[in-house]
Design a protein around this motif. Structure first.
Motif, PDB file in Angstrom:
ATOM      1  N   TYR A 132       0.831  -1.203   0.000  1.00 48.39           N
ATOM      2  CA  TYR A 132       0.000   0.000   0.000  1.00 48.39           C
ATOM      3  C   TYR A 132       0.868   1.257   0.000  1.00 48.39           C
ATOM      4  CZ  TYR A 132      -4.310  -2.611   0.669  1.00 48.39           C
ATOM      5  OH  TYR A 132      -5.383  -3.455   0.489  1.00 48.39           O
ATOM      6  N   VAL A 133       0.562   2.176  -0.914  1.00 49.70           N
ATOM      7  CA  VAL A 133       1.325   3.417  -1.036  1.00 49.70           C
ATOM      8  C   VAL A 133       0.368   4.601  -1.167  1.00 49.70           C
ATOM      9  CG1 VAL A 133       3.422   2.420  -2.024  1.00 49.70           C
ATOM     10  CG2 VAL A 133       1.519   3.021  -3.535  1.00 49.70           C
ATOM     11  N   LEU A 134       0.788   5.749  -0.636  1.00 47.14           N
ATOM     12  CA  LEU A 134       0.047   6.996  -0.790  1.00 47.14           C
ATOM     13  C   LEU A 134       0.547   7.695  -2.046  1.00 47.14           C
ATOM     14  CD1 LEU A 134      -0.127   8.598   2.785  1.00 47.14           C
ATOM     15  CD2 LEU A 134      -2.020   7.746   1.419  1.00 47.14           C
ATOM     16  N   ARG A 135      -0.306   7.824  -3.033  1.00 50.92           N
ATOM     17  CA  ARG A 135       0.087   8.473  -4.280  1.00 50.92           C
ATOM     18  C   ARG A 135      -0.880   9.591  -4.672  1.00 50.92           C
ATOM     19  NH1 ARG A 135       4.392   6.761  -3.512  1.00 50.92           N
ATOM     20  NH2 ARG A 135       5.634   5.323  -4.788  1.00 50.92           N
ATOM     21  N   ILE A 136      -2.023   9.674  -4.034  1.00 50.11           N
ATOM     22  CA  ILE A 136      -3.057  10.655  -4.384  1.00 50.11           C
ATOM     23  C   ILE A 136      -3.303  11.529  -3.164  1.00 50.11           C
ATOM     24  CG2 ILE A 136      -5.426  10.953  -5.198  1.00 50.11           C
ATOM     25  CD1 ILE A 136      -5.102   7.805  -5.982  1.00 50.11           C
ATOM     26  N   PHE A 137      -3.180  12.840  -3.317  1.00 48.70           N
ATOM     27  CA  PHE A 137      -3.329  13.709  -2.146  1.00 48.70           C
ATOM     28  C   PHE A 137      -3.725  15.122  -2.555  1.00 48.70           C
ATOM     29  CE2 PHE A 137       0.902  14.318  -3.680  1.00 48.70           C
ATOM     30  CZ  PHE A 137       1.261  15.620  -3.376  1.00 48.70           C
ATOM     31  N   ASN A 138      -4.258  15.858  -1.584  1.00 48.17           N
ATOM     32  CA  ASN A 138      -4.592  17.260  -1.775  1.00 48.17           C
ATOM     33  C   ASN A 138      -3.410  18.099  -1.297  1.00 48.17           C
ATOM     34  OD1 ASN A 138      -5.614  19.982  -1.213  1.00 48.17           O
ATOM     35  ND2 ASN A 138      -7.630  19.119  -1.629  1.00 48.17           N
ATOM     36  N   ARG A 139      -2.785  18.834  -2.198  1.00 51.20           N
ATOM     37  CA  ARG A 139      -1.545  19.535  -1.855  1.00 51.20           C
ATOM     38  C   ARG A 139      -1.766  20.718  -0.913  1.00 51.20           C
ATOM     39  NH1 ARG A 139      -0.115  24.075  -5.338  1.00 51.20           N
ATOM     40  NH2 ARG A 139      -1.741  24.463  -6.880  1.00 51.20           N
ATOM     41  N   GLN A 140      -3.014  21.108  -0.719  1.00 49.76           N
ATOM     42  CA  GLN A 140      -3.297  22.153   0.263  1.00 49.76           C
ATOM     43  C   GLN A 140      -3.338  21.600   1.685  1.00 49.76           C
ATOM     44  OE1 GLN A 140      -3.279  25.240  -0.646  1.00 49.76           O
ATOM     45  NE2 GLN A 140      -3.321  24.847  -2.851  1.00 49.76           N
ATOM     46  N   ARG A 141      -3.469  20.285   1.799  1.00 52.35           N
ATOM     47  CA  ARG A 141      -3.625  19.683   3.125  1.00 52.35           C
ATOM     48  C   ARG A 141      -2.603  18.585   3.428  1.00 52.35           C
ATOM     49  NH1 ARG A 141      -9.145  19.643   1.239  1.00 52.35           N
ATOM     50  NH2 ARG A 141      -9.186  17.362   1.211  1.00 52.35           N
ATOM     51  N   ALA A 142      -1.703  18.325   2.501  1.00 50.41           N
ATOM     52  CA  ALA A 142      -0.706  17.271   2.699  1.00 50.41           C
ATOM     53  C   ALA A 142       0.558  17.640   1.924  1.00 50.41           C
ATOM     54  CB  ALA A 142      -1.253  15.925   2.218  1.00 50.41           C
ATOM     55  N   ASP A 143       1.673  17.043   2.326  1.00 52.21           N
ATOM     56  CA  ASP A 143       2.949  17.305   1.652  1.00 52.21           C
ATOM     57  C   ASP A 143       3.873  16.117   1.876  1.00 52.21           C
ATOM     58  OD1 ASP A 143       5.007  18.508   0.262  1.00 52.21           O
ATOM     59  OD2 ASP A 143       5.095  20.313   1.513  1.00 52.21           O
ATOM     60  N   PHE A 144       5.028  16.145   1.223  1.00 47.07           N
ATOM     61  CA  PHE A 144       5.992  15.066   1.337  1.00 47.07           C
ATOM     62  C   PHE A 144       6.885  15.265   2.560  1.00 47.07           C
ATOM     63  CE2 PHE A 144       4.964  15.470  -3.151  1.00 47.07           C
ATOM     64  CZ  PHE A 144       4.632  14.162  -3.465  1.00 47.07           C
ATOM     65  N   LYS A 145       7.216  14.161   3.223  1.00 49.01           N
ATOM     66  CA  LYS A 145       8.168  14.218   4.312  1.00 49.01           C
ATOM     67  C   LYS A 145       9.516  14.666   3.752  1.00 49.01           C
ATOM     68  CE  LYS A 145       9.901  11.457   8.178  1.00 49.01           C
ATOM     69  NZ  LYS A 145       9.879  10.120   8.833  1.00 49.01           N
ATOM     70  N   PRO A 146      10.160  15.677   4.358  1.00 44.65           N
ATOM     71  CA  PRO A 146      11.377  16.254   3.773  1.00 44.65           C
ATOM     72  C   PRO A 146      12.629  15.432   4.053  1.00 44.65           C
ATOM     73  CG  PRO A 146      10.821  17.431   5.771  1.00 44.65           C
ATOM     74  CD  PRO A 146       9.717  16.420   5.552  1.00 44.65           C
ATOM     75  N   VAL A 147      12.682  14.230   3.477  1.00 48.36           N
ATOM     76  CA  VAL A 147      13.838  13.350   3.669  1.00 48.36           C
ATOM     77  C   VAL A 147      14.467  13.050   2.311  1.00 48.36           C
ATOM     78  CG1 VAL A 147      12.978  12.308   5.799  1.00 48.36           C
ATOM     79  CG2 VAL A 147      12.384  11.281   3.589  1.00 48.36           C
TER      80      VAL A 147
END
Length: 253
Positions: A132-147
């Motif tokens: 299971y992977v997160l690939r679909i998101f709302n960019r106003q409410r989610a972002d990528f972990k800065p790693v």
């Protein structure tokens, strides 16, 4: 492409000429906007992406998380579908995206299943499926972990969809170990900078644990040589992550 959503596609690339055209065409099944963030490729990735109608941003590599985040301001829509260059939408997930109004979902991100391939083969074992992977998101409410490596989307409200993504993750056995070394080095940089304790016994402990997790608990032993090689690759990546982090810390003392 017809559907009730406005979705932007997002891909990061470096020398992905063998993959980028099929990836963009897969995204265009559901997206009317595709953004490619390219890490100064030496091949014709950029030309191929632009020929497919993608917006290409040239950005020296910042790490997986920051590199993806750098593309978000260039996305025209709030909902974003983020694929790696070697990933493709399968029909069930594409159909769901076309018939579902994402704005009505009680979620900031959507998790789906991924089918991982070694060469032309896939297996349900060694953690390869369902992955299971997160690939679909709302960019106003989610972002990528800065790693630097293996960045994940950070979101508070996540729902699960049973649709699929195909992931041509490894070309062959050698690719498993090459990628293990590459990603381990990136993850070691994050670990070394984190301030978390790292001891001399950690490489062997975590390497052995990763092997047992994938070969025994995730039944890699049922997948023959594929399962054994995948499990050894996970073990090597984990071992090198901690060994390299120790090296980095010793070098700056």
């Amino acid at each position: 492409m017809q559907g009730m959503n406005n979705i932007s596609g997002l891909v990061i690339t470096f020398n992905e000429s063998r993959n980028i055209v099929d990836c963009i065409r897969s995204l265009k099944r559901v997206c009317d906007d595709v953004v490619v963030v390219d890490s100064l490729s030496a091949d014709d990735t950029v030309a191929l992406a632009e020929a497919e109608g993608a917006t290409v941003i040239r950005q020296p590599f910042l790490g997986e998380g920051p590199q993806r985040t750098a593309g978000l301001p260039h996305c025209r829509h709030d909902w974003v579908l983020n694929l790696d260059a070697d990933e493709r939408l399968e029909d069930d997930l594409a159909d769901w995206l076309l018939r579902t109004d994402l704005s009505t979902l009680p979620a900031d991100a959507v998790e789906s299943r991924r089918r991982n391939f070694v060469g032309g083969r896939t297996t349900r074992h060694a953690g390869q499926y369902p992955d299971y992977v997160l690939r679909i998101f709302n960019r106003q409410r989610a972002d990528f972990k800065p790693v630097v490596a293996h960045s994940r989307i950070q979101a508070e409200r996540v729902i699960r969809n049973e649709g699929h993504i195909t992931h041509y993750s490894y070309r062959d056995y050698a690719d498993i170990f090459n990628r293990a070394c590459l990603y381990a080095n990136w993850m070691a940089k994050d670990l070394a900078a984190s301030g978390k304790p790292v001891h001399g016994w950690h490489p062997m402990l975590h390497g052995t644990s990763a092997f047992l997790k994938h070969y025994v608990i995730k039944t890699g032993f049922l997948a023959g040589l594929d399962g054994l090689t995948l499990s050894l690759g996970k073990a090597l990546a984990s071992y090198l992550k901690y060994a390299r982090a120790l090296e980095i810390r010793r070098a700056i003392r």
